[in-house]
Write a protein that holds these residues in place. Sequence first.
Motif: not given
Length: 161
Positions: A28-33, A2-23
């Motif tokens: 915003x840059x596209x809208x400004x342009x 269960x600890x392994x599953x928790x780590x995988x879920x945390x990493x996946x959530x962090x990755x999704x947050x980073x990608x969402x922030x990049x998009x």
Amino acid sequence: MTAFVMVVMAVSLAWLLVEGWRWWRAGQALAAHAGNPFATHLETRAWQQEIQQLRVVIATQQQQIAALQAEIEAIKASAGNAASHADAARTSEAPSTPANRTASDLERSGANVSPEYAEPLALARRGAEPEELVKRCGVSLAEAQLIWALANGPQEVRQEA
């Protein structure tokens, strides 16, 4: 496990947050342009001018290449004509043997003969002895012997005592 599953879920959530922030930032840059149609038009116009300039350069280079190819073909044709005329002249004359070649024959045949030694070599091929080459051409005896040996091919070497 269960600890392994928790780590995988945390990493996946962090990755999704980073990608969402990049998009979000890209949006915003596209809208400004997109909010400035003049800047978009100006950039498009600059690209179109650069493309047009490159097309002109390419057309000029293609014309230069075509001219160079035509020049090469003309040179090949004139060299071919000169070679055929030289062949015709050679076949109409007596066959050239080492004994009756002159300095001009050597130059025309493309032999790498120094002008200083062309006359002695031609005389040696006609049968002149090394002593005669020394008298007529002003070369040393050693040079005359070497020229005579080159002109007469791999025959017996004369030894002077």
